[in-house]
Design a protein around this motif. Structure first.
Motif, PDB file in Angstrom:
ATOM      1  N   GLY A 171       0.813  -1.210   0.000  1.00  0.00           N
ATOM      2  CA  GLY A 171       0.000   0.000   0.000  1.00  0.00           C
ATOM      3  C   GLY A 171       0.847   1.260   0.000  1.00  0.00           C
ATOM      4  N   ASP A 172       1.969   1.230   0.719  1.00  0.00           N
ATOM      5  CA  ASP A 172       2.868   2.391   0.732  1.00  0.00           C
ATOM      6  C   ASP A 172       3.466   2.633  -0.657  1.00  0.00           C
ATOM      7  OD1 ASP A 172       2.432   2.759   3.418  1.00  0.00           O
ATOM      8  OD2 ASP A 172       4.271   1.743   4.059  1.00  0.00           O
ATOM      9  N   ILE A 173       3.867   1.560  -1.333  1.00  0.00           N
ATOM     10  CA  ILE A 173       4.423   1.688  -2.687  1.00  0.00           C
ATOM     11  C   ILE A 173       3.377   2.297  -3.619  1.00  0.00           C
ATOM     12  CG2 ILE A 173       5.248   0.390  -4.691  1.00  0.00           C
ATOM     13  CD1 ILE A 173       6.455  -1.626  -2.729  1.00  0.00           C
ATOM     14  N   ALA A 174       2.159   1.760  -3.543  1.00  0.00           N
ATOM     15  CA  ALA A 174       1.083   2.253  -4.411  1.00  0.00           C
ATOM     16  C   ALA A 174       0.819   3.735  -4.161  1.00  0.00           C
ATOM     17  CB  ALA A 174      -0.185   1.432  -4.177  1.00  0.00           C
ATOM     18  N   ALA A 175       0.755   4.119  -2.901  1.00  0.00           N
ATOM     19  CA  ALA A 175       0.479   5.525  -2.569  1.00  0.00           C
ATOM     20  C   ALA A 175       1.603   6.431  -3.051  1.00  0.00           C
ATOM     21  CB  ALA A 175       0.286   5.667  -1.060  1.00  0.00           C
ATOM     22  N   HIS A 176       2.836   5.962  -2.960  1.00  0.00           N
ATOM     23  CA  HIS A 176       3.983   6.765  -3.406  1.00  0.00           C
ATOM     24  C   HIS A 176       3.860   7.110  -4.888  1.00  0.00           C
ATOM     25  CE1 HIS A 176       8.137   8.036  -4.074  1.00  0.00           C
ATOM     26  NE2 HIS A 176       8.161   7.195  -5.083  1.00  0.00           N
ATOM     27  N   PHE A 177       3.615   6.103  -5.729  1.00  0.00           N
ATOM     28  CA  PHE A 177       3.545   6.366  -7.169  1.00  0.00           C
ATOM     29  C   PHE A 177       2.255   7.085  -7.553  1.00  0.00           C
ATOM     30  CE2 PHE A 177       6.818   3.010  -7.283  1.00  0.00           C
ATOM     31  CZ  PHE A 177       7.764   3.674  -8.038  1.00  0.00           C
ATOM     32  N   ALA A 178       1.177   6.807  -6.844  1.00  0.00           N
ATOM     33  CA  ALA A 178      -0.089   7.492  -7.149  1.00  0.00           C
ATOM     34  C   ALA A 178       0.027   8.988  -6.933  1.00  0.00           C
ATOM     35  CB  ALA A 178      -1.207   6.919  -6.294  1.00  0.00           C
ATOM     36  N   ASP A 179       0.892   9.398  -6.039  1.00  0.00           N
ATOM     37  CA  ASP A 179       1.025  10.813  -5.700  1.00  0.00           C
ATOM     38  C   ASP A 179       1.985  11.557  -6.623  1.00  0.00           C
ATOM     39  OD1 ASP A 179       0.145  12.875  -3.943  1.00  0.00           O
ATOM     40  OD2 ASP A 179       2.094  12.850  -2.946  1.00  0.00           O
ATOM     41  N   LEU A 180       2.563  10.866  -7.610  1.00  0.00           N
ATOM     42  CA  LEU A 180       3.508  11.506  -8.535  1.00  0.00           C
ATOM     43  C   LEU A 180       2.754  11.953  -9.789  1.00  0.00           C
ATOM     44  CD1 LEU A 180       6.573   9.063  -8.280  1.00  0.00           C
ATOM     45  CD2 LEU A 180       6.215  11.247  -7.095  1.00  0.00           C
ATOM     46  N   HIS A 181       2.344  13.198  -9.823  1.00  0.00           N
ATOM     47  CA  HIS A 181       1.606  13.739 -10.971  1.00  0.00           C
ATOM     48  C   HIS A 181       2.605  14.490 -11.854  1.00  0.00           C
ATOM     49  CE1 HIS A 181      -2.139  12.412  -9.240  1.00  0.00           C
ATOM     50  NE2 HIS A 181      -1.773  12.963  -8.099  1.00  0.00           N
ATOM     51  N   LEU A 182       3.144  13.783 -12.815  1.00  0.00           N
ATOM     52  CA  LEU A 182       4.244  14.283 -13.641  1.00  0.00           C
ATOM     53  C   LEU A 182       3.779  14.503 -15.073  1.00  0.00           C
ATOM     54  CD1 LEU A 182       6.750  11.618 -12.306  1.00  0.00           C
ATOM     55  CD2 LEU A 182       6.557  13.980 -11.535  1.00  0.00           C
ATOM     56  N   PRO A 183       4.428  15.394 -15.813  1.00  0.00           N
ATOM     57  CA  PRO A 183       4.048  15.613 -17.214  1.00  0.00           C
ATOM     58  C   PRO A 183       4.205  14.331 -18.042  1.00  0.00           C
ATOM     59  CG  PRO A 183       5.539  17.331 -16.444  1.00  0.00           C
ATOM     60  CD  PRO A 183       5.532  16.278 -15.385  1.00  0.00           C
ATOM     61  N   TYR A 184       3.337  14.194 -19.008  1.00  0.00           N
ATOM     62  CA  TYR A 184       3.420  13.068 -19.939  1.00  0.00           C
ATOM     63  C   TYR A 184       4.192  13.498 -21.188  1.00  0.00           C
ATOM     64  CZ  TYR A 184      -0.022  10.138 -17.529  1.00  0.00           C
ATOM     65  OH  TYR A 184      -0.684   9.338 -16.626  1.00  0.00           O
ATOM     66  N   PRO A 185       4.961  12.599 -21.770  1.00  0.00           N
ATOM     67  CA  PRO A 185       5.625  12.937 -23.035  1.00  0.00           C
ATOM     68  C   PRO A 185       4.609  12.943 -24.181  1.00  0.00           C
ATOM     69  CG  PRO A 185       6.009  10.639 -22.511  1.00  0.00           C
ATOM     70  CD  PRO A 185       5.277  11.223 -21.329  1.00  0.00           C
TER      71      PRO A 185
END
Length: 250
Positions: free
Chosen positions: A109-123
């Motif tokens: 769950g911690d791993i999932a939350a970490h990546f879910a919170d990364l709102h980065l530009p798309y190429p």
């Protein structure tokens, strides 16, 4: 014979002395070599998930090889569900399974939350593939579906913008064409499964090879808008029952 024994005994003592002397010399030489300064890695989740980014790209943005998906910004419950599926064998990937084998559910769950919170530009998306007719077919299946085959549109589950829906429906844009084809094929063959009733398996098995290629090619060529975040909820109930934890959108 007695003389030979004394010679052998003396020879053994000489060899032992030489071994001890060599060991002492090596120890002394090592003592003179300065010890390297230990590298200290910060004990943060960002440091711990570097094994994930080896395949999924920097910060989970995806890599250009065409198969590993972007995981940054996906709904946390979706990512958590997928990690559970890999652990349980409902999704097949040797590297993923071995990586997750010894992690408990809270850590997943911690791993999932970490990546879910990364709102980065798309190429920018890849250039469109296929003929105009094939692209039109893909768009029609994504936006409208095919009632004659009981095929709902992709947007009826994944949202009108196709950026996913909280808490557990993923976006379909920003994914490589080969990855999309591979996953639809895995749903069709049973290599990828979800909690019953497995709605994606039911949908994928109603698609033929031309449908899969058309849908994947059209999706992979679509740009994302300025807001690529998942929707909070769908405007209508899902078109069929799904067993995954989809929260209030059942």
């Amino acid at each position: 014979m007695a003389g030979e024994g004394r010679v052998l005994c003396y020879g053994r003592r000489v060899i032992r002395f030489a071994i001890v002397a060599a060991a002492l010399a090596a120890t002394a030489a090592q003592a003179q070599i300065p010890r390297p300064t230990p590298v200290r890695v910060p004990d943060t989740l960002a440091a711990r998930v570097q094994a994930c980014t080896a395949c999924h790209g920097e910060q989970g943005r995806a890599t250009p090889d065409g198969y590993y998906p972007r995981i940054a910004g996906k709904p946390a419950a979706y990512l958590h569900n997928q990690l559970r599926h890999f652990q349980a064998g409902r999704r097949q990937a040797v590297g993923m399974t071995s990586l997750l084998d010894h992690l408990d559910d809270a850590y997943l769950g911690d791993i999932a939350a970490h990546f879910a919170d990364l709102h980065l530009p798309y190429p920018p998306p890849a250039p469109a593939q296929g003929t105009p007719e094939q692209r039109a077919r893909g768009e029609r299946l994504v936006r409208v579906g095919d009632a004659s085959r009981n095929l709902p549109s992709c947007t009826s589950c994944h949202g009108e913008r196709m950026t996913g829906v909280q808490p557990a429906i993923p976006g379909l844009l920003g994914l490589p064409r080969d990855y999309l084809i591979g996953q639809l094929g895995a749903w069709q063959t049973g290599m990828r499964r979800a909690t019953a009733p497995d709605c994606m398996a039911a949908i994928a098995q109603r698609l033929n090879g031309d449908d899969v290629s058309a849908v994947a090619s059209w999706l992979a060529a679509q740009p994302l808008g300025a807001d690529a975040r998942p929707l909070d909820r769908l405007p209508a109930p899902l078109p069929l029952r799904c067993g995954s934890d989809l929260g209030g959108v059942r």
